[in-house]
Motif scaffolding. Sequence first.
Motif, PDB file in Angstrom:
ATOM      1  N   LEU A 323       0.830  -1.202   0.000  1.00  0.00           N
ATOM      2  CA  LEU A 323       0.000   0.000   0.000  1.00  0.00           C
ATOM      3  C   LEU A 323       0.868   1.257   0.000  1.00  0.00           C
ATOM      4  N   ALA A 324       1.960   1.245   0.752  1.00  0.00           N
ATOM      5  CA  ALA A 324       2.857   2.399   0.795  1.00  0.00           C
ATOM      6  C   ALA A 324       3.488   2.659  -0.575  1.00  0.00           C
ATOM      7  N   MET A 325       3.901   1.613  -1.283  1.00  0.00           N
ATOM      8  CA  MET A 325       4.486   1.793  -2.606  1.00  0.00           C
ATOM      9  C   MET A 325       3.485   2.419  -3.572  1.00  0.00           C
ATOM     10  N   LEU A 326       2.249   1.957  -3.511  1.00  0.00           N
ATOM     11  CA  LEU A 326       1.231   2.505  -4.405  1.00  0.00           C
ATOM     12  C   LEU A 326       0.895   3.950  -4.039  1.00  0.00           C
ATOM     13  N   LEU A 328       2.933   6.122  -2.694  1.00  0.00           N
ATOM     14  CA  LEU A 328       4.046   6.939  -3.168  1.00  0.00           C
ATOM     15  C   LEU A 328       4.025   7.078  -4.687  1.00  0.00           C
ATOM     16  N   ALA A 329       3.691   6.002  -5.375  1.00  0.00           N
ATOM     17  CA  ALA A 329       3.633   6.049  -6.833  1.00  0.00           C
ATOM     18  C   ALA A 329       2.589   7.031  -7.324  1.00  0.00           C
ATOM     19  N   HIS A 330       1.549   7.244  -6.517  1.00  0.00           N
ATOM     20  CA  HIS A 330       0.472   8.160  -6.887  1.00  0.00           C
ATOM     21  C   HIS A 330       0.604   9.523  -6.205  1.00  0.00           C
ATOM     22  N   ASP A 331       1.764   9.758  -5.580  1.00  0.00           N
ATOM     23  CA  ASP A 331       2.039  11.060  -4.953  1.00  0.00           C
ATOM     24  C   ASP A 331       0.943  11.486  -3.982  1.00  0.00           C
TER      25      ASP A 331
END
Length: 344
Positions: A323-326, A328-331
């Motif tokens: 969830l954290a990676m997603l 961050l990927a979506h700012d």
Amino acid sequence: MKTSSSMSGHGSALRLPQVVLLATGGTIAGYAADAGRTATYQAGALNIETLLAAVPGLTDVARMRSEQVAQIDSKDMTCALWLTLAERVNAVLAEPDVDGVVITHGTDTLEETAYFLHLTVKSNKPVVMTAAMRPATALSADGPLNLLNAVRVAAHPEAAGQGVLVVVNHQIHCARDVVKTSTYSVQAFQSPEIGVLGWVQDEWVELQRRALRRHTVQSEFDVAGRHALPMVEVLSSYANASTVPVEALVSAGVRGLVVAGTGNGSLYGPLQQALADAARQGVRVVRASRTGAGHVMRNGAAADDTLGFVSAGNLQPYKARVLAMLALAHDMPTDRWQSLFEVY
């Protein structure tokens, strides 16, 4: 919700549902020269045609189509392959004559892949993952029946709109909740505290509740066209934990850190300070628990608001990383992070 797959609502037997099988390797496709071997074998050695040939009766449940997306031991799963798999699942489900997808996968990282797809698949059609704890060549291999049951669930109308499901050992789990809890047992997968969504046995599929957290078409995460994900790593707290990993990862440019704390996400003092320093430098810090059950209370065992931390709630550390990676990927802005862990 107890119904037979032969009464699946897809019309008469003249038109069986079409299920696409995407294979990625794993123990379910494992090979050992000795049928008595269940621990030493080559994962992902067998192709999808070999797996299908070992499951009589599949064509009575659905019209099958298969693709070999990867052929790996799931310990070697990568973010790049997650993105490829999500893209392929979305493309297949967009075909109007496809009713559902089944994915064969290794058990080691199945829960992570399942949650990633749970958040990035853009369809209400059933997506079912399955696996095995014994290689395909073993005595009493569990893969063939798991695969048959996964297809039965994917062909069932009440599996639609449930997000990604995991079907193993007759049980139907939600991708968000399921975790691997044993190194060897065929009953390795559990959904601690929350429990299973239902079960499947012979032609009977029973779903007793629905997944309420946001997923699939409700999710704001879209990975179409992406080729990489931001760097997020998982750390643990324990007696006299070192701060060296935090300092090294921050120096390496990590974007997020998930810490598997003791108990209610509590952190060894110096480690907590190092994480707070990282948060002040713009690294997103998520507090989870290493216990395997329960939830991490915000501002409970640590002053999250003061330290700049986010509570993972009851999301286990490795899924919190997804969830954290997603995010961050979506700012996602800082003030949205806590709410993400409350709704997904």
